[in-house]
Design an enzyme around this catalytic site. Structure first.
Site, short mmCIF file in Angstrom:
data_model
loop_
_atom_site.label_atom_id
_atom_site.label_comp_id
_atom_site.label_asym_id
_atom_site.label_seq_id
_atom_site.Cartn_x
_atom_site.Cartn_y
_atom_site.Cartn_z
N ASN A 129 0.84 -1.21 0.00
CA ASN A 129 0.00 0.00 0.00
C ASN A 129 0.86 1.24 0.00
OD1 ASN A 129 -0.42 1.90 2.56
ND2 ASN A 129 0.19 -0.14 3.31
N PHE A 152 -1.50 8.09 4.43
CA PHE A 152 -2.27 8.72 5.52
C PHE A 152 -3.52 9.42 5.00
CE2 PHE A 152 1.74 9.53 8.43
CZ PHE A 152 1.84 8.16 8.66
N SER A 203 5.95 5.12 8.63
CA SER A 203 5.26 4.86 7.36
C SER A 203 6.19 5.21 6.21
CB SER A 203 3.99 5.70 7.25
OG SER A 203 3.54 5.65 5.91
N ASN A 247 5.16 5.94 3.30
CA ASN A 247 4.37 6.64 2.28
C ASN A 247 4.20 8.13 2.52
OD1 ASN A 247 3.93 4.15 0.91
ND2 ASN A 247 2.42 3.63 2.47
N THR A 248 4.91 8.67 3.51
CA THR A 248 4.93 10.12 3.72
C THR A 248 6.40 10.52 3.60
OG1 THR A 248 2.98 10.13 5.14
CG2 THR A 248 4.51 11.97 5.42
N LYS A 299 6.23 3.62 17.04
CA LYS A 299 6.15 2.54 16.03
C LYS A 299 7.29 2.67 15.03
CE LYS A 299 2.98 0.18 12.88
NZ LYS A 299 1.56 0.01 12.53
N ASN A 353 6.27 -1.59 11.28
CA ASN A 353 5.44 -1.09 10.17
C ASN A 353 5.72 -1.94 8.92
OD1 ASN A 353 3.82 0.74 8.59
ND2 ASN A 353 4.28 2.30 10.13
#
Ligand code: FMN
Length: 359
Positions: A129, A133, A196, A198-199, A238, A267
């Site tokens: 994915n 966010f 994450s 994805n940021t 995390k 993660n």
């Protein structure tokens, strides 16, 4: 087949139903399937029919765990990201989780990355994915939390906080602090998500220099909020699986030094070695599910050795069976969380893990 379902004991029903449902869901776009499943869960729960989906093992004998100063009815939780806005807490809780983590939430709503941004890799029991966010913002999340019966009845709720994509990384602490202040008195614990993929640049916050500054600021705000509210809400950090042993040990030292209450490992991964030959295997984003399992367990082992019990580890990454959940506990985790395993195995996985850990 229908007779088999009717004749099956309730505990088998969840599995039979999901094995029938899965091909239908997998024929749909993953995000669409996700939304439909959560809506169906809410409706079933609202009708009082949760027993048809899962056998609610939340109070399995001998499964209570104390961690972060909290008492968890069982050690199997829902991982962050499945319910980003806390809009499905009661339906998800009906599956028998010992705790539910919602989010990641950000100070302001944001749409996330362009679609498609979520991919199934069925041959590897994995997902990739790059949602980024996508969420309705922390105020909307709090509205949903306020409507949850699970929360009113004292269920264990983690709220996972992050930063907006357009907040410069040097100002990241402002976003985490803004979220912490808002969610503080609604959460059993708060997770600081710095992992994450994805940021842009988010994972740079895991470097010793950046992490020290961020958790110092969060700890001092936590203390101020504890004085105001008369309750210390634990903080969990995390981390990513894509760290070296030295980096994990440096993080562990900081968590102990600043008295962070828990660490969540891990993660999703940016590694692709296990899946690069598969369809969608090279999509950009975070890989979760079975291929992540060994790496995430290794990070838990490194943390356990470095922390020597100073704070609890919440183990997450590729749990797809009760035996996988035990692997995380044997590596040093006190609690575990599930996400991708639920997509492949269905709600039956929760009870299987609770029983495997109670045994
Ligand atoms: C679609 C998807 C969205 C996710 N979103 C988040 C998120 O918003 N915040 C977060 O901390 N982790 C998020 N995660 C990571 C999971 O919480 C978990 O750490 C990771 O998927 C590994 O566990 P699993 O292999 O059981 O899925 C997401 C994972 C998936 C698959």
């Amino acid at each position: 087949m229908v007779n088999a379902i009717i004749a099956a004991p309730l505990s088998d029903c969840a599995f039979v139903h999901y094995s029938l449902l899965r091909p239908l869901l997998f024929a749909l776009d993953p995000e669409r399937a996700h939304a439909l499943t959560l809506d169906a869960l809410d409706r079933t729960n609202a009708l009082g029919l949760a027993g048809l989906i899962a056998d609610r093992p939340r109070s399995e004998k001998g499964s209570t765990v104390r961690a972060m100063g909290l008492e968890f009815p069982n050690p199997v939780g829902l991982a962050a990201g499945m319910d980003k806005n806390g809009a499905h807490i009661d339906g998800l809780a009906a599956l028998g989780f010992g705790f539910i983590e919602i989010g990641t939430t950000t100070p302001r709503p944001q749409p996330g990355n362009p679609k498609p941004r979520m991919f199934r890799l069925p041959h590897a029991q994995a997902l990739i994915n790059r949602l980024g966010f996508n969420n309705e913002g922390v105020d909307a999340l709090l509205g949903n939390v306020g409507r949850s019966r699970f929360v009113r009845e004292g269920g264990m709720l983690g709220i996972n906080i992050g930063k907006n994509f357009d907040t410069p990384i040097e100002r990241a602490a402002d976003d985490y602090l803004a979220c912490l202040r808002k969610v503080y008195d609604k959460a059993s614990y708060v997770t600081v998500n710095i992992s994450s993929p994805n940021t842009a640049n988010l994972r740079e916050l895991q470097s010793a220099a950046a992490l020290g500054g961020l958790i110092r600021a969060l700890k001092s705000e936590q203390q101020r909020l504890a004085d105001t509210h008369g309750r210390l809400v634990p903080l969990a950090v995390k981390i990513a699986p894509d760290l070296t042993q030295e980096q994990v040990e440096a993080i562990a030292r900081l968590l102990v030094e600043y008295e962070i209450e828990a660490v969540i490992a891990t993660n999703t991964t940016i590694a692709r070695d296990a899946v690069s030959a598969l369809p969608h295997g090279n999509e950009t984003g975070g890989l979760s599910g079975a291929p992540l399992r060994p790496r995430s367990t290794q990070v838990i082992r490194w943390l356990a050795a470095a922390l020597e019990g100073a704070l609890p580890i919440i183990g997450v990454g590729g749990i797809g069976s009760g035996a996988d959940a035990r692997e995380k506990i044997e590596a040093g985790a006190a609690l575990v969380q599930l996400y991708t395993g639920l997509v492949y195995r269905g709600p039956d996985l929760v009870g299987e893990c609770v029983r495997a850990l109670a045994a």
